[in-house]
Design a protein around this motif. Structure first.
Motif, PDB file in Angstrom:
ATOM      1  N   LYS A  50      10.314  63.707  16.230  1.00 54.77           N
ATOM      2  CA  LYS A  50      10.217  62.310  16.670  1.00 54.77           C
ATOM      3  C   LYS A  50      11.360  61.513  16.050  1.00 54.77           C
ATOM      4  CE  LYS A  50       5.192  61.895  17.422  1.00 54.77           C
ATOM      5  NZ  LYS A  50       4.873  63.323  17.334  1.00 54.77           N
ATOM      6  N   VAL A  51      11.871  60.567  16.831  1.00 57.16           N
ATOM      7  CA  VAL A  51      12.884  59.636  16.352  1.00 57.16           C
ATOM      8  C   VAL A  51      12.424  58.223  16.675  1.00 57.16           C
ATOM      9  CG1 VAL A  51      15.280  58.869  16.541  1.00 57.16           C
ATOM     10  CG2 VAL A  51      14.743  61.315  16.724  1.00 57.16           C
ATOM     11  N   PHE A  52      12.339  57.399  15.644  1.00 60.14           N
ATOM     12  CA  PHE A  52      11.989  55.981  15.796  1.00 60.14           C
ATOM     13  C   PHE A  52      13.220  55.130  15.518  1.00 60.14           C
ATOM     14  CE2 PHE A  52       7.761  57.674  15.299  1.00 60.14           C
ATOM     15  CZ  PHE A  52       6.909  56.772  15.936  1.00 60.14           C
ATOM     16  N   ILE A  53      13.425  54.108  16.335  1.00 59.26           N
ATOM     17  CA  ILE A  53      14.490  53.124  16.105  1.00 59.26           C
ATOM     18  C   ILE A  53      13.904  51.741  16.337  1.00 59.26           C
ATOM     19  CG2 ILE A  53      16.785  52.307  16.733  1.00 59.26           C
ATOM     20  CD1 ILE A  53      17.374  55.092  17.864  1.00 59.26           C
ATOM     21  N   ASN A  54      14.067  50.876  15.331  1.00 60.53           N
ATOM     22  CA  ASN A  54      13.560  49.510  15.451  1.00 60.53           C
ATOM     23  C   ASN A  54      12.056  49.480  15.706  1.00 60.53           C
ATOM     24  OD1 ASN A  54      14.997  47.081  15.021  1.00 60.53           O
ATOM     25  ND2 ASN A  54      14.591  46.435  17.121  1.00 60.53           N
ATOM     26  N   GLY A  55      11.372  50.494  15.176  1.00 59.48           N
ATOM     27  CA  GLY A  55       9.920  50.580  15.330  1.00 59.48           C
ATOM     28  C   GLY A  55       9.461  51.197  16.625  1.00 59.48           C
ATOM     29  N   GLN A  56      10.390  51.586  17.486  1.00 59.48           N
ATOM     30  CA  GLN A  56      10.056  52.152  18.795  1.00 59.48           C
ATOM     31  C   GLN A  56      10.259  53.665  18.781  1.00 59.48           C
ATOM     32  OE1 GLN A  56      12.639  50.923  22.004  1.00 59.48           O
ATOM     33  NE2 GLN A  56      11.271  51.672  23.602  1.00 59.48           N
ATOM     34  N   LEU A  57       9.308  54.406  19.334  1.00 53.81           N
ATOM     35  CA  LEU A  57       9.466  55.843  19.496  1.00 53.81           C
ATOM     36  C   LEU A  57      10.435  56.102  20.642  1.00 53.81           C
ATOM     37  CD1 LEU A  57       8.622  58.728  18.716  1.00 53.81           C
ATOM     38  CD2 LEU A  57       6.725  58.522  20.339  1.00 53.81           C
ATOM     39  N   VAL A  58      11.604  56.656  20.304  1.00 59.50           N
ATOM     40  CA  VAL A  58      12.672  56.850  21.273  1.00 59.50           C
ATOM     41  C   VAL A  58      12.761  58.306  21.727  1.00 59.50           C
ATOM     42  CG1 VAL A  58      15.182  56.681  21.634  1.00 59.50           C
ATOM     43  CG2 VAL A  58      13.976  54.888  20.376  1.00 59.50           C
ATOM     44  N   VAL A  59      12.508  59.243  20.805  1.00 55.84           N
ATOM     45  CA  VAL A  59      12.587  60.673  21.116  1.00 55.84           C
ATOM     46  C   VAL A  59      11.306  61.355  20.655  1.00 55.84           C
ATOM     47  CG1 VAL A  59      13.825  62.837  20.713  1.00 55.84           C
ATOM     48  CG2 VAL A  59      15.096  60.683  20.855  1.00 55.84           C
ATOM     49  N   GLU A  60      10.762  62.216  21.515  1.00 60.51           N
ATOM     50  CA  GLU A  60       9.596  63.008  21.138  1.00 60.51           C
ATOM     51  C   GLU A  60       9.772  64.423  21.688  1.00 60.51           C
ATOM     52  OE1 GLU A  60       4.834  62.428  20.714  1.00 60.51           O
ATOM     53  OE2 GLU A  60       5.757  61.609  22.534  1.00 60.51           O
ATOM     54  N   ASN A  61       9.752  65.376  20.753  1.00 58.99           N
ATOM     55  CA  ASN A  61       9.876  66.803  21.115  1.00 58.99           C
ATOM     56  C   ASN A  61      11.070  67.068  22.032  1.00 58.99           C
ATOM     57  OD1 ASN A  61       7.578  67.511  19.599  1.00 58.99           O
ATOM     58  ND2 ASN A  61       6.238  66.892  21.282  1.00 58.99           N
ATOM     59  N   GLY A  62      12.219  66.492  21.667  1.00 59.91           N
ATOM     60  CA  GLY A  62      13.455  66.749  22.389  1.00 59.91           C
ATOM     61  C   GLY A  62      13.676  65.933  23.639  1.00 59.91           C
ATOM     62  N   ARG A  63      12.737  65.059  23.975  1.00 64.24           N
ATOM     63  CA  ARG A  63      12.858  64.251  25.200  1.00 64.24           C
ATOM     64  C   ARG A  63      13.024  62.781  24.848  1.00 64.24           C
ATOM     65  NH1 ARG A  63       9.512  61.697  29.177  1.00 64.24           N
ATOM     66  NH2 ARG A  63       7.650  62.012  27.887  1.00 64.24           N
ATOM     67  N   VAL A  64      14.043  62.164  25.423  1.00 63.49           N
ATOM     68  CA  VAL A  64      14.246  60.731  25.241  1.00 63.49           C
ATOM     69  C   VAL A  64      13.268  59.992  26.139  1.00 63.49           C
ATOM     70  CG1 VAL A  64      15.879  58.827  25.437  1.00 63.49           C
ATOM     71  CG2 VAL A  64      16.664  61.059  24.618  1.00 63.49           C
ATOM     72  N   LEU A  65      12.517  59.073  25.546  1.00 62.90           N
ATOM     73  CA  LEU A  65      11.427  58.412  26.265  1.00 62.90           C
ATOM     74  C   LEU A  65      11.850  57.126  26.958  1.00 62.90           C
ATOM     75  CD1 LEU A  65       8.618  58.786  23.543  1.00 62.90           C
ATOM     76  CD2 LEU A  65       9.202  60.359  25.414  1.00 62.90           C
ATOM     77  N   THR A  66      12.991  56.580  26.589  1.00 67.16           N
ATOM     78  CA  THR A  66      13.365  55.255  27.070  1.00 67.16           C
ATOM     79  C   THR A  66      14.081  55.263  28.416  1.00 67.16           C
ATOM     80  OG1 THR A  66      15.281  55.518  25.621  1.00 67.16           O
ATOM     81  CG2 THR A  66      13.457  54.156  24.809  1.00 67.16           C
ATOM     82  N   VAL A  67      14.742  56.367  28.744  1.00 72.13           N
ATOM     83  CA  VAL A  67      15.456  56.478  30.021  1.00 72.13           C
ATOM     84  C   VAL A  67      15.192  57.862  30.606  1.00 72.13           C
ATOM     85  CG1 VAL A  67      17.288  54.859  29.376  1.00 72.13           C
ATOM     86  CG2 VAL A  67      17.577  57.298  28.919  1.00 72.13           C
TER      87      VAL A  67
END
Length: 510
Positions: free
Chosen positions: A435-452
């Motif tokens: 998992k990758v969080f930026i600015n409190g938002q979960l951006v990446v989960e299990n290798g998948r970018v969630l925002t785009v």
């Protein structure tokens, strides 16, 4: 309503700065509470008061700050996989053509930036300092497109207006003597922004994007002291002081640049930068390879940063930076990927491992080689300090921005799980990231970018590459007109004696 995230039972490396200048890399098991865009608590057995809190079980997961890529050029993503090793001055002709008069379509600029941002966040990078180069100058539409791409991914960016307002042959000694008259004429008739036009452009970018959605910082970026007039350097210095903004520049990347200072100014380009106001505590110097002891002293006295682009430095035949000497002088050091066509990756693990290895081959006692803890400091605090973001990012502590990464400790990279900093520098490659969080938002989960939608981005990017192919053909034709003169210039410059040698062995005649 604030977004609330509660992370339970994480193995935390705090990365907080200690009084002796080191980072706290002692593992601790604790819970982390994120409220909004910041970490609010770190302790055992936190109970969230929010019924909507996202709760994550981080047992057997490592939590560390996201990496800071302190020097990158997203424009080069279109040139990824297209260049063998070559000296910087030759390579630049085919990547940043000085005769270019047209600008890329902003949508293609958006897509290329998106490709780089997707790669970086997947590999644990949460902040990038993108030095945006568009010759002959950056347009407002290009700046907007690039900034929007980072915001859409959810990535933190320090975005610059890379500035060159001198002709190519006025920035490199000897070159004017070798250029054909028709090429020199074409260079001298290339459009360059006036100082007032450049300041207006910066004011536009700053007013529109500074602090946007808590992710964007605008940066002042005189390309190099030899590539910007003294008058504009002084104006940039004034803007930096007025707005308390970083100055991002390139100094002494190559031996040719070291000779440039002596030939054109009778002093180092570092001393020249200081004389014209752009060497301050807000200054970050990309590369800093051909530094003399006097240059290092000037940088240390200014409390400036040197950004170590170890992979790019090797790819561009530039030499090996004096990292031990910079460490001894107390200079802040950061890490950067540099541009995509001189690195071919925005995965900072490549840079981190190389930085941990290369300096162990230098002529120093083994106990003076950089340690894993040093390299991790460069990749986090050092990069944040270079962008003047160190009070917000680069550590896991209450009040810091919630920019962090969770790694699975039950992977081959962390087996048998001894000293976690050493695992991170020498064994991990980003494959353990969950998992990758930026600015409190979960951006990446299990290798998948969630925002785009990555597939859609890639499809549109590939669909539009043919338009770049024809554009690029013109670039190469322009480059070929200047190439012979650059070859002669390099031969002349590299044969000049200089007080230090940063190659692994002397090149050309001495």
């Amino acid at each position: 309503m604030k977004n609330t995230v509660l992370i339970k039972n994480a193995t935390i490396l705090p990365f907080t700065l200690q009084t002796d200048g080191s980072l706290d890399l002692e593992p601790q098991i604790a819970d982390v509470l994120v409220e909004g865009d910041r970490i609010s608590q770190i302790t055992l057995n936190i109970e969230s008061t929010s019924a909507d809190a996202q709760v994550i079980d981080a047992t057997d997961q490592l939590l560390i700050p996201g990496f800071v890529n302190a020097h990158a050029h997203s424009v080069e993503i279109l040139e990824k996989g297209n260049h063998e090793a070559s000296p910087l001055e030759l390579w630049m002709l085919y990547t940043y053509p000085p005769l270019r008069s047209q600008h890329l379509d902003p949508r293609l600029c958006y897509l290329r930036t998106m490709i780089g941002a997707l790669e970086m966040v997947k590999y644990g990078g949460t902040t990038i300092q993108d030095d945006l180069i568009e010759l002959p100058y950056v347009t407002p539409e290009t700046f907007d497109a690039v900034a929007q791409a980072y915001v859409d991914v959810g990535m933190r960016v320090s975005l610059s207006l890379h500035t060159i307002n001198k002709l190519l042959h006025d920035t490199i000694p000897y070159l004017g003597d070798f250029l054909p008259p028709d090429v020199k004429h074409d260079l001298e008739t290339t459009k360059i922004l006036s100082d007032d036009e450049w300041v207006d452009l910066f004011q536009y970018a700053h007013q529109k994007w500074q602090g946007y959605q808590g992710l964007v910082t605008t940066v002042l970026a005189p390309s190099a002291s030899q590539r910007v007039t003294p008058e504009l350097m002084h104006r940039i210095a004034s803007l930096s002081e007025e707005y308390d903004l970083p100055i991002h520049t390139h100094l002494l990347e190559t031996k040719t640049q070291a000779i440039t200072g002596l030939e054109l100014y009778g002093e180092s380009v570092v001393a020249y930068a200081k004389r014209h106001g752009i060497l301050t505590h807000r200054t970050a110097i990309a590369h800093g390879i051909w530094l003399t002891p006097q240059d290092i002293e000037l940088i240390a006295d200014a409390n400036a940063t040197v950004i170590h682009n170890i992979v790019s430095n090797h790819r561009l035949c530039s030499g090996i930076a004096p990292i031990r000497e910079l460490m001894d002088a107390g200079v802040n050091i950061a890490l950067g990927s540099d541009g995509m066509s001189s690195n071919d990756s925005f995965n900072l693990f490549d840079v981190i491992k190389a930085a941990g290895l290369v300096h162990s081959a230098m002529d120093n006692p083994y106990d003076r080689y950089p340690k894993a803890a040093d390299v991790l400091k460069w990749a986090t605090y050092g990069g944040a300090r270079s962008a003047l973001l160190h009070k917000d990012v680069g550590a896991i502590a209450p009040g810091m921005k919630a920019d962090f990464v969770l790694y699975d400790l039950n992977t081959l990279s962390f087996t048998p799980r001894h000293q976690l900093p050493i695992h991170l520098v020498y064994a991990e490659n980003g494959s353990s990231i969950r998992k990758v969080f930026i600015n409190g938002q979960l951006v990446v989960e299990n290798g998948r970018v969630l925002t785009v939608n990555e597939a859609d981005v890639l499809a549109e990017f590939h669909e539009r590459m043919p338009e770049y192919a024809s554009y690029r053909k013109e670039i190469w034709q322009q480059a070929e007109r200047i190439h012979p003169a650059i070859e002669k210039t390099l031969s002349t410059a590299l044969n000049q004696p200089f007080s230090v040698n940063r190659f692994s062995r002397p090149q050309y005649a001495s």
